[in-house]
Design a protein around this motif. Structure first.
Motif, mmCIF file in Angstrom:
data_model
loop_
_atom_site.group_PDB
_atom_site.id
_atom_site.type_symbol
_atom_site.label_atom_id
_atom_site.label_comp_id
_atom_site.label_asym_id
_atom_site.label_seq_id
_atom_site.Cartn_x
_atom_site.Cartn_y
_atom_site.Cartn_z
ATOM 1 N N LYS A 140 0.684 -1.352 -0.089
ATOM 2 C CA LYS A 140 0.081 0.367 -0.082
ATOM 3 C C LYS A 140 0.415 0.995 0.058
ATOM 4 C CE LYS A 140 -3.840 1.782 2.928
ATOM 5 N NZ LYS A 140 -4.405 1.511 4.023
ATOM 6 N N TYR A 141 2.151 1.205 0.474
ATOM 7 C CA TYR A 141 2.613 2.452 0.879
ATOM 8 C C TYR A 141 3.950 2.168 -0.086
ATOM 9 C CZ TYR A 141 -0.784 3.680 4.062
ATOM 10 O OH TYR A 141 -1.206 4.190 4.926
ATOM 11 N N ASP A 142 4.612 3.624 -0.254
ATOM 12 C CA ASP A 142 6.225 3.456 -0.831
ATOM 13 C C ASP A 142 7.100 3.438 0.467
ATOM 14 O OD1 ASP A 142 8.497 4.102 -2.066
ATOM 15 O OD2 ASP A 142 7.693 5.999 -2.786
ATOM 16 N N TYR A 143 7.801 2.308 0.579
ATOM 17 C CA TYR A 143 8.359 2.126 2.138
ATOM 18 C C TYR A 143 10.258 2.518 1.112
ATOM 19 C CZ TYR A 143 4.989 -0.186 4.468
ATOM 20 O OH TYR A 143 4.140 -0.388 4.955
ATOM 21 N N ARG A 144 10.640 2.995 1.654
ATOM 22 C CA ARG A 144 11.877 3.510 1.876
ATOM 23 C C ARG A 144 12.692 3.022 2.383
ATOM 24 N NH1 ARG A 144 12.456 7.457 -2.788
ATOM 25 N NH2 ARG A 144 10.753 7.210 -3.699
ATOM 26 N N VAL A 145 13.578 2.186 2.081
ATOM 27 C CA VAL A 145 14.385 1.489 3.665
ATOM 28 C C VAL A 145 15.981 1.516 3.736
ATOM 29 C CG1 VAL A 145 14.708 -1.082 4.505
ATOM 30 C CG2 VAL A 145 12.772 -0.664 2.758
ATOM 31 N N PHE A 146 16.395 1.824 4.571
ATOM 32 C CA PHE A 146 17.364 2.299 4.800
ATOM 33 C C PHE A 146 18.298 1.551 6.398
ATOM 34 C CE2 PHE A 146 15.632 5.874 3.161
ATOM 35 C CZ PHE A 146 16.581 6.171 2.528
ATOM 36 N N ALA A 147 19.545 1.051 6.079
ATOM 37 C CA ALA A 147 20.086 0.488 7.790
ATOM 38 C C ALA A 147 21.620 0.977 7.992
ATOM 39 C CB ALA A 147 20.492 -1.231 6.688
ATOM 40 N N ILE A 148 21.760 0.774 9.193
ATOM 41 C CA ILE A 148 22.919 0.979 9.264
ATOM 42 C C ILE A 148 23.544 -0.204 9.410
ATOM 43 C CG2 ILE A 148 23.760 2.379 11.583
ATOM 44 C CD1 ILE A 148 20.993 3.025 12.470
ATOM 45 N N GLY A 149 24.985 0.986 8.614
ATOM 46 C CA GLY A 149 25.975 -0.315 9.362
ATOM 47 C C GLY A 149 27.288 0.183 9.919
ATOM 48 N N MET A 150 28.586 -0.561 10.174
ATOM 49 C CA MET A 150 29.507 -0.099 9.994
ATOM 50 C C MET A 150 30.435 -1.287 10.503
ATOM 51 S SD MET A 150 28.798 0.414 14.501
ATOM 52 C CE MET A 150 27.564 2.209 14.617
ATOM 53 N N ASP A 151 32.091 -0.544 10.984
ATOM 54 C CA ASP A 151 33.222 -1.106 11.101
ATOM 55 C C ASP A 151 32.384 -2.392 12.131
ATOM 56 O OD1 ASP A 151 36.035 -2.351 11.455
ATOM 57 O OD2 ASP A 151 35.860 -1.735 13.965
ATOM 58 N N ARG A 152 33.303 -3.947 11.858
ATOM 59 C CA ARG A 152 32.372 -4.551 12.763
ATOM 60 C C ARG A 152 33.048 -4.673 14.031
ATOM 61 N NH1 ARG A 152 31.331 -9.856 11.076
ATOM 62 N NH2 ARG A 152 30.152 -8.936 10.067
ATOM 63 N N GLU A 153 34.340 -4.401 14.042
ATOM 64 C CA GLU A 153 35.116 -4.033 16.117
ATOM 65 C C GLU A 153 34.140 -3.302 16.432
ATOM 66 O OE1 GLU A 153 36.843 -6.645 17.414
ATOM 67 O OE2 GLU A 153 36.105 -7.675 15.882
ATOM 68 N N LYS A 154 34.008 -2.050 15.668
ATOM 69 C CA LYS A 154 33.545 -1.051 16.751
ATOM 70 C C LYS A 154 32.220 -1.552 16.923
ATOM 71 C CE LYS A 154 36.310 2.593 15.618
ATOM 72 N NZ LYS A 154 37.011 2.963 17.195
ATOM 73 N N LEU A 155 30.901 -1.748 16.191
ATOM 74 C CA LEU A 155 29.819 -2.261 16.293
ATOM 75 C C LEU A 155 30.448 -3.347 17.467
ATOM 76 C CD1 LEU A 155 26.678 -2.316 15.327
ATOM 77 C CD2 LEU A 155 27.239 -4.925 14.569
ATOM 78 N N TYR A 156 30.765 -4.705 17.930
ATOM 79 C CA TYR A 156 30.683 -5.455 18.659
ATOM 80 C C TYR A 156 31.108 -4.963 20.515
ATOM 81 C CZ TYR A 156 31.140 -9.455 16.070
ATOM 82 O OH TYR A 156 30.983 -9.946 14.643
ATOM 83 N N GLU A 157 32.450 -3.623 20.313
ATOM 84 C CA GLU A 157 32.394 -2.646 20.972
ATOM 85 C C GLU A 157 30.858 -1.679 21.726
ATOM 86 O OE1 GLU A 157 35.278 0.437 20.854
ATOM 87 O OE2 GLU A 157 37.458 -1.043 19.522
ATOM 88 N N ARG A 158 30.708 -1.381 20.654
ATOM 89 C CA ARG A 158 29.156 -0.764 21.555
ATOM 90 C C ARG A 158 28.736 -1.939 22.066
ATOM 91 N NH1 ARG A 158 27.662 4.734 17.411
ATOM 92 N NH2 ARG A 158 25.103 3.988 18.672
ATOM 93 N N ILE A 159 28.244 -2.674 21.789
ATOM 94 C CA ILE A 159 28.076 -4.057 21.984
ATOM 95 C C ILE A 159 27.622 -4.564 23.694
ATOM 96 C CG2 ILE A 159 26.797 -6.401 21.800
ATOM 97 C CD1 ILE A 159 26.635 -6.213 18.599
ATOM 98 N N ASN A 160 29.153 -4.243 23.612
ATOM 99 C CA ASN A 160 30.286 -5.003 24.775
ATOM 100 C C ASN A 160 29.900 -4.217 26.058
ATOM 101 O OD1 ASN A 160 30.673 -7.282 23.552
ATOM 102 N ND2 ASN A 160 32.302 -6.352 23.879
ATOM 103 N N LEU A 161 29.730 -2.836 25.648
ATOM 104 C CA LEU A 161 29.214 -1.330 26.737
ATOM 105 C C LEU A 161 28.060 -1.262 26.400
ATOM 106 C CD1 LEU A 161 30.254 1.155 27.654
ATOM 107 C CD2 LEU A 161 29.857 2.401 25.629
ATOM 108 N N ARG A 162 26.952 -1.734 25.409
ATOM 109 C CA ARG A 162 25.505 -1.808 26.093
ATOM 110 C C ARG A 162 25.290 -2.794 27.228
ATOM 111 N NH1 ARG A 162 20.807 -2.444 21.967
ATOM 112 N NH2 ARG A 162 21.128 0.344 21.450
ATOM 113 N N VAL A 163 25.675 -3.431 26.973
ATOM 114 C CA VAL A 163 25.129 -4.520 28.575
ATOM 115 C C VAL A 163 26.097 -4.308 29.199
ATOM 116 C CG1 VAL A 163 25.823 -7.489 28.640
ATOM 117 C CG2 VAL A 163 25.619 -7.072 26.709
#
Length: 308
Positions: free
Chosen positions: A191-214
């Motif tokens: 029914k709608y016009d979906y415009r899809v974006f996804a956030i990516g980043m360097d794997r190591e940086k992402l893992y650092e952020r995950i560890n910090l979030r926990v």
């Protein structure tokens, strides 16, 4: 008549979807619809990283904190609720922004996948759930599902009881695989016009952020949150099988130490992020955003690409 635009911001856990979507909503007169399969649950706040009122900063959020943890909530329920929220936001002249990391929820919307109301066999479900309680039983069910619907199973973790059993239930109820049903349902379009974006980043940086979030979740009182949930809901909730919750339950039951619990949550969160990235990369229409880039630059990019 042109279809109304709906912005979708997907991406792995801890990649910054929440803050980006709130800043975007301020710029484009938008409202946020969560497509996170855990943030729907009441009383599960810390472990699901729900945005606080302060973080929401006056932006309306939909489909957060409205389902009891001991209730069953399906992807078909999500599609119905999300489309209702989209209709409402569009009718008020605002822009819907769908935000989350649950790939199955997002695909259901952007591809117009319909899940028929199935006449499910309760006895068969009980039998499957009992079998899934043991590691051996779950591994056996995973192999069965793999034979029936290899396409669906490649998107699912071998420990995802709910989705493994769903593949088997759907096949028993309809004689068709989940993948076949999805293909049939896509014929009607969206029914709608979906415009899809996804956030990516360097794997190591992402893992650092995950560890910090926990670590932050632990300081915020995740263990106490789980204690309260166990006390409040007599019927042990399916939601408690969610990442971050089942590990705390293991700790509370004395099966693992506190440090093992923290390490396990971090490890499982990193694995989950990897699966999320794999899922979203399969969609060739997604426009990727660098999560480490300046937020305002990313907002401009979304506005330009979505032609808002």
């Amino acid at each position: 008549m042109d279809k109304a635009k709906v912005i979708v911001i997907a991406g792995p856990t801890a990649s910054g979807k929440t803050s980006l979507s709130i800043e975007l909503a301020k710029k484009i007169n938008g409202e946020v619809i969560s497509s996170d399969s855990m943030q729907i649950y009441k009383d599960m706040t810390i472990g699901t990283a729900k945005p606080t009122l302060e973080e929401m900063d006056g932006i309306s959020h939909h489909l957060i904190d409205f389902v009891s943890p001991d209730s069953r909530y399906s992807v078909a329920d999500f599609k119905k609720d999300a489309e209702k929220a989209i209709d409402d936001i569009v009718s008020r002249g605002k822009v819907p922004i769908v935000v989350g990391g649950t790939g199955l929820y997002i695909d259901t919307l952007i591809y117009g996948i319909e899940y028929p109301e199935l006449d499910l066999d309760e006895e068969y479900r009980k039998e499957l759930m009992q079998k899934a309680e043991s590691e051996e039983g779950l591994a056996e069910l995973y192999e069965q599902a793999k034979k029936i619907d290899p396409q669906a199973i490649e998107k699912i973790s071998s420990s995802d009881k709910k989705r493994i059993t769903r593949i088997l239930e759907v096949y028993k109820a309809t004689g068709k695989t989940k993948t076949e049903l999805e293909k049939i349902s896509r014929i009607n379009g969206v029914k709608y016009d979906y415009r899809v974006f996804a956030i990516g980043m360097d794997r190591e940086k992402l893992y650092e952020r995950i560890n910090l979030r926990v670590d932050i979740m632990m300081k915020q009182g995740l263990v106490d949150e789980v204690k309260e949930l166990v006390k409040k809901y007599s019927k042990f909730p399916t939601a408690m099988q969610g990442l971050g919750y089942k590990e705390v339950v293991e700790f509370l039951n004395g099966d693992i130490t506190e440090q093992e619990m923290i390490d396990k949550i971090k490890q499982e969160s990193r694995r989950y992020a990897k699966r999320q990235l794999t899922w979203f990369r399969k969609n060739k229409e997604i426009i990727w955003i660098n999560g480490l880039e300046d937020k305002q630059k990313n907002i401009e990019l979304i506005i330009n690409e979505a032609e808002l």
